[in-house]
Motif scaffolding. Sequence first.
Motif, PDB file in Angstrom:
ATOM      1  N   ASP A  53       0.846  -1.138   0.028  1.00  0.00           N
ATOM      2  CA  ASP A  53      -0.024   0.099  -0.118  1.00  0.00           C
ATOM      3  C   ASP A  53       0.870   1.178   0.134  1.00  0.00           C
ATOM      4  O   ASP A  53       0.599   2.294  -0.655  1.00  0.00           O
ATOM      5  CB  ASP A  53      -0.936   0.000   1.196  1.00  0.00           C
ATOM      6  CG  ASP A  53      -1.996  -0.957   1.085  1.00  0.00           C
ATOM      7  OD1 ASP A  53      -2.535  -1.524   0.213  1.00  0.00           O
ATOM      8  OD2 ASP A  53      -2.420  -1.393   2.226  1.00  0.00           O
TER       9      ASP A  53
ATOM     10  N   ARG B  83       2.315   2.016  -3.554  1.00  0.00           N
ATOM     11  CA  ARG B  83       1.565   2.359  -4.436  1.00  0.00           C
ATOM     12  C   ARG B  83       1.157   3.844  -4.069  1.00  0.00           C
ATOM     13  O   ARG B  83       1.160   4.710  -5.008  1.00  0.00           O
ATOM     14  CB  ARG B  83       0.381   1.593  -4.678  1.00  0.00           C
ATOM     15  CG  ARG B  83       0.479   0.118  -5.199  1.00  0.00           C
ATOM     16  CD  ARG B  83      -0.565  -0.797  -4.969  1.00  0.00           C
ATOM     17  NE  ARG B  83      -0.222  -2.284  -5.738  1.00  0.00           N
ATOM     18  CZ  ARG B  83      -0.377  -3.215  -5.154  1.00  0.00           C
ATOM     19  NH1 ARG B  83      -0.810  -3.255  -3.959  1.00  0.00           N
ATOM     20  NH2 ARG B  83      -0.045  -4.304  -5.739  1.00  0.00           N
ATOM     21  N   SER B  84       1.234   4.185  -2.962  1.00  0.00           N
ATOM     22  CA  SER B  84       0.869   5.494  -2.152  1.00  0.00           C
ATOM     23  C   SER B  84       1.961   6.341  -2.805  1.00  0.00           C
ATOM     24  O   SER B  84       1.575   7.478  -3.523  1.00  0.00           O
ATOM     25  CB  SER B  84       0.482   5.574  -0.749  1.00  0.00           C
ATOM     26  OG  SER B  84       0.625   6.851  -0.506  1.00  0.00           O
TER      27      SER B  84
ATOM     28  N   GLU C 247       4.025   6.005  -5.342  1.00  0.00           N
ATOM     29  CA  GLU C 247       4.068   6.180  -6.675  1.00  0.00           C
ATOM     30  C   GLU C 247       3.025   7.060  -7.197  1.00  0.00           C
ATOM     31  O   GLU C 247       3.346   8.028  -8.012  1.00  0.00           O
ATOM     32  CB  GLU C 247       3.769   4.725  -7.214  1.00  0.00           C
ATOM     33  CG  GLU C 247       4.816   3.708  -7.397  1.00  0.00           C
ATOM     34  CD  GLU C 247       4.281   2.595  -8.391  1.00  0.00           C
ATOM     35  OE1 GLU C 247       4.386   2.759  -9.458  1.00  0.00           O
ATOM     36  OE2 GLU C 247       4.066   1.667  -7.935  1.00  0.00           O
ATOM     37  N   ARG C 248       1.776   7.155  -6.562  1.00  0.00           N
ATOM     38  CA  ARG C 248       0.652   7.996  -6.861  1.00  0.00           C
ATOM     39  C   ARG C 248       0.877   9.380  -6.503  1.00  0.00           C
ATOM     40  O   ARG C 248       0.828  10.154  -7.198  1.00  0.00           O
ATOM     41  CB  ARG C 248      -0.530   7.362  -6.318  1.00  0.00           C
ATOM     42  CG  ARG C 248      -1.792   8.082  -6.878  1.00  0.00           C
ATOM     43  CD  ARG C 248      -3.213   7.649  -6.127  1.00  0.00           C
ATOM     44  NE  ARG C 248      -3.013   7.431  -4.751  1.00  0.00           N
ATOM     45  CZ  ARG C 248      -2.920   6.281  -3.954  1.00  0.00           C
ATOM     46  NH1 ARG C 248      -2.520   5.203  -4.547  1.00  0.00           N
ATOM     47  NH2 ARG C 248      -2.939   6.197  -2.648  1.00  0.00           N
TER      48      ARG C 248
ATOM     49  N   PRO D  70       8.238   2.697  -9.989  1.00  0.00           N
ATOM     50  CA  PRO D  70       7.895   1.639  -8.985  1.00  0.00           C
ATOM     51  C   PRO D  70       9.286   1.240  -8.278  1.00  0.00           C
ATOM     52  O   PRO D  70       9.301   0.660  -7.434  1.00  0.00           O
ATOM     53  CB  PRO D  70       7.227   0.494  -9.864  1.00  0.00           C
ATOM     54  CG  PRO D  70       7.647   1.012 -11.379  1.00  0.00           C
ATOM     55  CD  PRO D  70       7.751   2.578 -11.283  1.00  0.00           C
TER      56      PRO D  70
ATOM     57  N   GLN E  64       9.668   1.223  -4.337  1.00  0.00           N
ATOM     58  CA  GLN E  64       9.513   0.027  -3.636  1.00  0.00           C
ATOM     59  C   GLN E  64      11.051   0.140  -2.793  1.00  0.00           C
ATOM     60  O   GLN E  64      10.895  -0.516  -1.755  1.00  0.00           O
ATOM     61  CB  GLN E  64       9.967  -1.242  -4.771  1.00  0.00           C
ATOM     62  CG  GLN E  64      10.238  -2.703  -4.054  1.00  0.00           C
ATOM     63  CD  GLN E  64      10.083  -3.880  -4.957  1.00  0.00           C
ATOM     64  OE1 GLN E  64       9.843  -3.248  -6.080  1.00  0.00           O
ATOM     65  NE2 GLN E  64      10.086  -4.883  -4.449  1.00  0.00           N
TER      66      GLN E  64
ATOM     67  N   GLU F  44       3.359  -7.415  -9.684  1.00  0.00           N
ATOM     68  CA  GLU F  44       2.802  -6.144 -10.708  1.00  0.00           C
ATOM     69  C   GLU F  44       3.980  -5.128 -10.400  1.00  0.00           C
ATOM     70  O   GLU F  44       4.113  -4.755 -11.730  1.00  0.00           O
ATOM     71  CB  GLU F  44       1.763  -5.823  -9.732  1.00  0.00           C
ATOM     72  CG  GLU F  44       1.190  -4.434 -10.381  1.00  0.00           C
ATOM     73  CD  GLU F  44      -0.074  -3.648  -9.601  1.00  0.00           C
ATOM     74  OE1 GLU F  44      -0.275  -2.607  -9.696  1.00  0.00           O
ATOM     75  OE2 GLU F  44      -0.598  -4.486  -8.609  1.00  0.00           O
ATOM     76  N   ILE F  45       4.814  -5.015  -9.599  1.00  0.00           N
ATOM     77  CA  ILE F  45       5.780  -4.114  -9.686  1.00  0.00           C
ATOM     78  C   ILE F  45       6.725  -4.685 -10.582  1.00  0.00           C
ATOM     79  O   ILE F  45       7.552  -4.090 -11.352  1.00  0.00           O
ATOM     80  CB  ILE F  45       6.484  -3.982  -8.280  1.00  0.00           C
ATOM     81  CG1 ILE F  45       5.343  -3.257  -7.127  1.00  0.00           C
ATOM     82  CG2 ILE F  45       7.819  -3.115  -8.198  1.00  0.00           C
ATOM     83  CD1 ILE F  45       5.888  -2.958  -6.179  1.00  0.00           C
TER      84      ILE F  45
END
Length: 598
Positions: free
Chosen positions: A14, A17-18, A20-21, A27, A31, A592-593
């Motif tokens: 989480d 992704r936070s 990244e966004r 990514p 990471q 996914e990453i």
Amino acid sequence: MLRKKWIFRTLDLDLVRSLEREAEISPVIAQLLAARRIVPASISEFLEAPLTSLRPPDELHDIPRAASLIVDAIKAKSKICIFGDYDADGITGTAILFRCFRLLHADVIYYVPNRISEGYGLSLSAIDQLHHDGVEFLVSVDCGITSIEQVAHAKRLGMSVVITDHHSMAAELPCADAIVHPQHPDRPYPFSGLSGAGVAFKLAWAVCQRYSGSERVSAPQKSFLMSAVGMAAMGTIADVVPLLDENRILVKQGLMHLTQFSVPGIQQLLKVTQNDKKRSLDTDDVGFSLAPRLNATGRLGQARLGVELLTVDHESRAADLAAYIHHLNDSRESLERGILKAARQQIKDENLQHEPAIVLAGRGWHPGVIGIVAGRIADEYNRPSIIISMDSMKTQPAMGSARSALGVNLFDAINRCREHLISFGGHPFAAGLKIADENIPIFRDEFSRVIAEEFAVARSEPELHIDAEIPLCYLTISTLNQLQKLAPYGAGHPHPLLAASEVEFCDMRRMGKGELHFSAKVAQQNTKLRCVAFGQGDWMEELEQATPPFDIVFRPVVNEFNGFRKVEIQLIDWRPSQDNQTIVPKQHTDPEIAQRLN
């Protein structure tokens, strides 16, 4: 081969992704930041690390007073001496202040003690000599915070004294006119991790401002400060202080300034180390190429040449000095190899590899290189390590050099054993000491007990903290370019450590002087990469006797040669894949990453 415990950093998907966004970062960067729990207030400011994010120098304790006293002394034509330490941190800090004062037309000299004959820090004999030579104002660099008697003596002789230091301080402080120190109890600085060169840079910045009567300095002073950032970066990297906060800024910007604003001596040092053709420098170039050569001058009793290299403006003299220092470093490496071999043999003979701490002593070991060997042993065995050189003639006390591991505060640990020592000093990561030969055994026992009990260092395997598993096929120039955005890497923010499963080795061989290093190719499915393991030549025979496939831990690097760039890996550790302790927990790898790495 000493087995290491592999620990994979847990990954908060989480948070990835936070990041990244919200920060609009790749990514790969997200990471790594998430795995290390690095969530700065401003991602862009963390990545860019601009010089404008440095705190004003006046926030450091006593800098306003120190800068005013120094400017008054410069204008009064008082004779000033910069008294520096003999390591790369002290050499670069001394050069920064000498260049600064000379630019302002000061009557200034520098003094760096001989490591072998004088030892560390201010001494009564040196102060007497400087007083005889007419010195009226003394400024220390990277030393002096524990020099109670020496500063009092200088004051009795009529000298003004400014101390600049970053080493651990005792309850009693010197009676100096000003003490510039990031950990001063009267005004703790927001960041306590500055190096000696970093503190000297801050003082030089403040002196330029005071001399100019404004926060905006003249063009020549600005040009000097840009070159000083590069020297401060060298000292910061060499002293292995945490590359966080202001150190991250100084190093990130300083690495660029070393090529753009470098002084003649650094330009020549880049040439003799074959770094002058590189597109950019990184912390490894400084830490393993430039800084060791400056350190070699101090280790072999010629630190004044290191300061001269950084302060001379004549190209021919700079070239001669760089060439001589380059060859001096070859002598240092030869001495180091001999002591390291003897130290490893002593560990093996006395079965010390699982002790809470490793304390070794040898007669005639060159005291100038024992610090490097202590660092190597601490890294190899993941234990606080002290290497002690006993005098060949048995007429002088033994000298020891210590390096930390496992988060142990060396200064505190040695302080608990001080009754067995003649003297000691340093900071949490590195320290030095003097001890009588007959006290070495009892000190060794007491130090190991303190490490085991006070710092809870058990007889366990060394640990490797791994950021993520990644298939070798994802190691591309693009991926490493993204990882480079998180540089500079170093203490407190190490190079990314990655793992790969079920690889095979081929084309194995030893390489380098004395065949100390290991080289091979590692293959995983259709991907094959060259790998190197420095100082691990013995791995060749061990791998030949082990059963493939293997799991590996490594650092990815980009090798530049003749204009070509290719991905290689520095091998850190390996184990047969059949050892189930090395199987990577799959929850630490986000498919996914992984799909978006490129």
